[in-house]
Structure formats: C-alpha cells, structure tokens
Write a protein that holds these residues in place. Sequence first.
Motif, PDB file in Angstrom:
ATOM      1  N   ILE A  72      29.657  15.368 -32.127  1.00 36.89           N
ATOM      2  CA  ILE A  72      28.812  14.172 -32.079  1.00 36.89           C
ATOM      3  C   ILE A  72      29.601  12.989 -31.529  1.00 36.89           C
ATOM      4  O   ILE A  72      29.089  12.218 -30.719  1.00 36.89           O
ATOM      5  CB  ILE A  72      28.236  13.856 -33.476  1.00 36.89           C
ATOM      6  CG1 ILE A  72      27.260  14.958 -33.889  1.00 36.89           C
ATOM      7  CG2 ILE A  72      27.561  12.491 -33.500  1.00 36.89           C
ATOM      8  CD1 ILE A  72      26.781  14.873 -35.313  1.00 36.89           C
ATOM      9  N   SER A  73      30.848  12.856 -31.932  1.00 35.80           N
ATOM     10  CA  SER A  73      31.699  11.781 -31.417  1.00 35.80           C
ATOM     11  C   SER A  73      31.872  11.895 -29.911  1.00 35.80           C
ATOM     12  O   SER A  73      31.832  10.893 -29.186  1.00 35.80           O
ATOM     13  CB  SER A  73      33.073  11.806 -32.092  1.00 35.80           C
ATOM     14  OG  SER A  73      32.957  11.569 -33.462  1.00 35.80           O
ATOM     15  N   LYS A  75      29.763  13.327 -27.820  1.00 38.34           N
ATOM     16  CA  LYS A  75      28.471  12.976 -27.202  1.00 38.34           C
ATOM     17  C   LYS A  75      28.269  11.465 -27.211  1.00 38.34           C
ATOM     18  O   LYS A  75      27.749  10.901 -26.241  1.00 38.34           O
ATOM     19  CB  LYS A  75      27.327  13.676 -27.931  1.00 38.34           C
ATOM     20  CG  LYS A  75      27.264  15.153 -27.642  1.00 38.34           C
ATOM     21  CD  LYS A  75      26.131  15.822 -28.378  1.00 38.34           C
ATOM     22  CE  LYS A  75      26.137  17.316 -28.071  1.00 38.34           C
ATOM     23  NZ  LYS A  75      25.067  18.014 -28.788  1.00 38.34           N
ATOM     24  N   ASN A  76      28.677  10.813 -28.286  1.00 39.13           N
ATOM     25  CA  ASN A  76      28.610   9.354 -28.339  1.00 39.13           C
ATOM     26  C   ASN A  76      29.445   8.739 -27.220  1.00 39.13           C
ATOM     27  O   ASN A  76      29.027   7.771 -26.577  1.00 39.13           O
ATOM     28  CB  ASN A  76      29.108   8.824 -29.684  1.00 39.13           C
ATOM     29  CG  ASN A  76      28.118   9.006 -30.799  1.00 39.13           C
ATOM     30  OD1 ASN A  76      26.918   9.144 -30.568  1.00 39.13           O
ATOM     31  ND2 ASN A  76      28.619   9.010 -32.020  1.00 39.13           N
ATOM     32  N   TYR A  77      30.607   9.308 -26.983  1.00 32.62           N
ATOM     33  CA  TYR A  77      31.474   8.795 -25.925  1.00 32.62           C
ATOM     34  C   TYR A  77      30.802   8.929 -24.554  1.00 32.62           C
ATOM     35  O   TYR A  77      30.843   8.017 -23.746  1.00 32.62           O
ATOM     36  CB  TYR A  77      32.817   9.509 -25.937  1.00 32.62           C
ATOM     37  CG  TYR A  77      33.714   9.078 -24.802  1.00 32.62           C
ATOM     38  CD1 TYR A  77      34.367   7.858 -24.848  1.00 32.62           C
ATOM     39  CD2 TYR A  77      33.878   9.874 -23.683  1.00 32.62           C
ATOM     40  CE1 TYR A  77      35.178   7.441 -23.803  1.00 32.62           C
ATOM     41  CE2 TYR A  77      34.683   9.473 -22.628  1.00 32.62           C
ATOM     42  CZ  TYR A  77      35.327   8.252 -22.703  1.00 32.62           C
ATOM     43  OH  TYR A  77      36.111   7.844 -21.664  1.00 32.62           O
ATOM     44  N   PHE A  80      27.890   6.236 -24.637  1.00 29.49           N
ATOM     45  CA  PHE A  80      28.190   4.822 -24.881  1.00 29.49           C
ATOM     46  C   PHE A  80      29.644   4.457 -24.611  1.00 29.49           C
ATOM     47  O   PHE A  80      30.126   3.434 -25.072  1.00 29.49           O
ATOM     48  CB  PHE A  80      27.843   4.452 -26.329  1.00 29.49           C
ATOM     49  CG  PHE A  80      26.472   4.867 -26.743  1.00 29.49           C
ATOM     50  CD1 PHE A  80      25.359   4.240 -26.214  1.00 29.49           C
ATOM     51  CD2 PHE A  80      26.284   5.891 -27.654  1.00 29.49           C
ATOM     52  CE1 PHE A  80      24.086   4.613 -26.592  1.00 29.49           C
ATOM     53  CE2 PHE A  80      25.016   6.283 -28.044  1.00 29.49           C
ATOM     54  CZ  PHE A  80      23.912   5.640 -27.503  1.00 29.49           C
ATOM     55  N   THR A 103      35.737   3.205 -31.515  1.00 28.14           N
ATOM     56  CA  THR A 103      34.310   2.967 -31.718  1.00 28.14           C
ATOM     57  C   THR A 103      33.701   2.201 -30.546  1.00 28.14           C
ATOM     58  O   THR A 103      34.403   1.687 -29.682  1.00 28.14           O
ATOM     59  CB  THR A 103      34.064   2.149 -33.005  1.00 28.14           C
ATOM     60  OG1 THR A 103      34.744   0.905 -32.897  1.00 28.14           O
ATOM     61  CG2 THR A 103      34.537   2.883 -34.234  1.00 28.14           C
ATOM     62  N   ASP A 106      26.080   1.347 -29.884  1.00 30.23           N
ATOM     63  CA  ASP A 106      25.039   2.107 -29.197  1.00 30.23           C
ATOM     64  C   ASP A 106      23.902   1.186 -28.763  1.00 30.23           C
ATOM     65  O   ASP A 106      23.980  -0.037 -28.925  1.00 30.23           O
ATOM     66  CB  ASP A 106      24.535   3.268 -30.064  1.00 30.23           C
ATOM     67  CG  ASP A 106      23.767   2.830 -31.301  1.00 30.23           C
ATOM     68  OD1 ASP A 106      23.481   1.622 -31.456  1.00 30.23           O
ATOM     69  OD2 ASP A 106      23.441   3.705 -32.116  1.00 30.23           O
ATOM     70  N   ASN A 111      27.312   0.686 -34.735  1.00 28.05           N
ATOM     71  CA  ASN A 111      28.604   1.274 -34.393  1.00 28.05           C
ATOM     72  C   ASN A 111      28.487   2.780 -34.272  1.00 28.05           C
ATOM     73  O   ASN A 111      27.793   3.425 -35.063  1.00 28.05           O
ATOM     74  CB  ASN A 111      29.644   0.962 -35.476  1.00 28.05           C
ATOM     75  CG  ASN A 111      30.019  -0.490 -35.503  1.00 28.05           C
ATOM     76  OD1 ASN A 111      29.934  -1.180 -34.496  1.00 28.05           O
ATOM     77  ND2 ASN A 111      30.433  -0.962 -36.651  1.00 28.05           N
ATOM     78  N   VAL A 112      29.155   3.328 -33.273  1.00 28.45           N
ATOM     79  CA  VAL A 112      29.282   4.770 -33.130  1.00 28.45           C
ATOM     80  C   VAL A 112      30.770   5.083 -32.996  1.00 28.45           C
ATOM     81  O   VAL A 112      31.540   4.293 -32.467  1.00 28.45           O
ATOM     82  CB  VAL A 112      28.503   5.328 -31.913  1.00 28.45           C
ATOM     83  CG1 VAL A 112      27.011   5.198 -32.126  1.00 28.45           C
ATOM     84  CG2 VAL A 112      28.903   4.640 -30.629  1.00 28.45           C
ATOM     85  N   THR A 113      31.139   6.238 -33.482  1.00 27.75           N
ATOM     86  CA  THR A 113      32.538   6.633 -33.484  1.00 27.75           C
ATOM     87  C   THR A 113      32.797   7.648 -32.391  1.00 27.75           C
ATOM     88  O   THR A 113      32.017   8.573 -32.193  1.00 27.75           O
ATOM     89  CB  THR A 113      32.915   7.238 -34.857  1.00 27.75           C
ATOM     90  OG1 THR A 113      32.646   6.261 -35.860  1.00 27.75           O
ATOM     91  CG2 THR A 113      34.361   7.642 -34.910  1.00 27.75           C
ATOM     92  N   PHE A 114      33.910   7.468 -31.693  1.00 29.78           N
ATOM     93  CA  PHE A 114      34.326   8.415 -30.661  1.00 29.78           C
ATOM     94  C   PHE A 114      35.411   9.352 -31.171  1.00 29.78           C
ATOM     95  O   PHE A 114      35.618  10.424 -30.633  1.00 29.78           O
ATOM     96  CB  PHE A 114      34.868   7.684 -29.435  1.00 29.78           C
ATOM     97  CG  PHE A 114      33.873   6.804 -28.752  1.00 29.78           C
ATOM     98  CD1 PHE A 114      32.525   7.094 -28.751  1.00 29.78           C
ATOM     99  CD2 PHE A 114      34.292   5.675 -28.098  1.00 29.78           C
ATOM    100  CE1 PHE A 114      31.616   6.279 -28.106  1.00 29.78           C
ATOM    101  CE2 PHE A 114      33.390   4.854 -27.442  1.00 29.78           C
ATOM    102  CZ  PHE A 114      32.051   5.150 -27.452  1.00 29.78           C
TER     103      PHE A 114
END
Length: 130
Positions: A72-73, A75-77, A80, A103, A106, A111-114
């Motif tokens: 998931i991290s 995919k976040n990267y 975003f 981080t 989004d 906040n989203v974590t990488f």
Amino acid sequence: MRTKYGGFEEVGATKDDCKNFIQSLTYYIGEHDAEMAVQRLSEKKNCCDGYLFEYTVNFNGELNRLFWADEISKKNYLAFGDIISFDATFKTNKYDMVFVPFTAIDNHCRNVTFGAALLSSESIEAYSCF
C-alpha cells in the motif's frame, strides 16, 4: 490480565509476579531486540507480496540502517509521490537512531505513508542506501 480475569487473585499470579515477568522479558529483549526486529520484518517480507525490507549492519554487527514499506505504501508513492516529506526529528536515547517516516498528502488532504526507516546517522550516505 487483572482486568480480563477480574483481579490478580483470579489470574493465578500476584502483581509482583507480573512485574517480575515483564522485567525479565524486557531484560531478554534488550539484548536481542534488533535481531528480533530484523527477523520479524524478514518473515513479513517472505509472506507478504510486495513487502520491501532492507537493512545494513556496521563492522561491529550493530544495526545501522533499516527501511521498510508495504504494498500500500508503494502504491501511495506511485499515486502521490510528486512531493515527499520526511521528518528525522524522532530520536531514541537508547539506540541513538533516528526514526524517519516518509509521507505525503493525498487528494483528500490526508497523510499517506510511503515507508519508514531507522538510521544511525543523518548523513547523505545513510539516506542514499535505499
């Protein structure tokens, strides 16, 4: 345990027994905590597709750098990762290592974590390893 069983008298151990157990456990872990962390993250890497985990040790065999990120991290990267923020202000006294969360924000302003890292120094070399 006291809450779950309704009091220390129902647990089969005294309050002092529980304190002594925790102290013994903490003492044992204190000598093997880095090994346990590496082992746990290695197990996670083996069982979880897309889990990224890398670490290095110094010439004394002490943990030097540790990085991890889940699927998931990552995919976040991809979604975003235009701007990355990292805050290396979280130091621990016992290990003198810096905790670094990577981080971003989004499209919902959350906040989203990488990924995250533990680093023994804040040098360019420490960051460039990953």
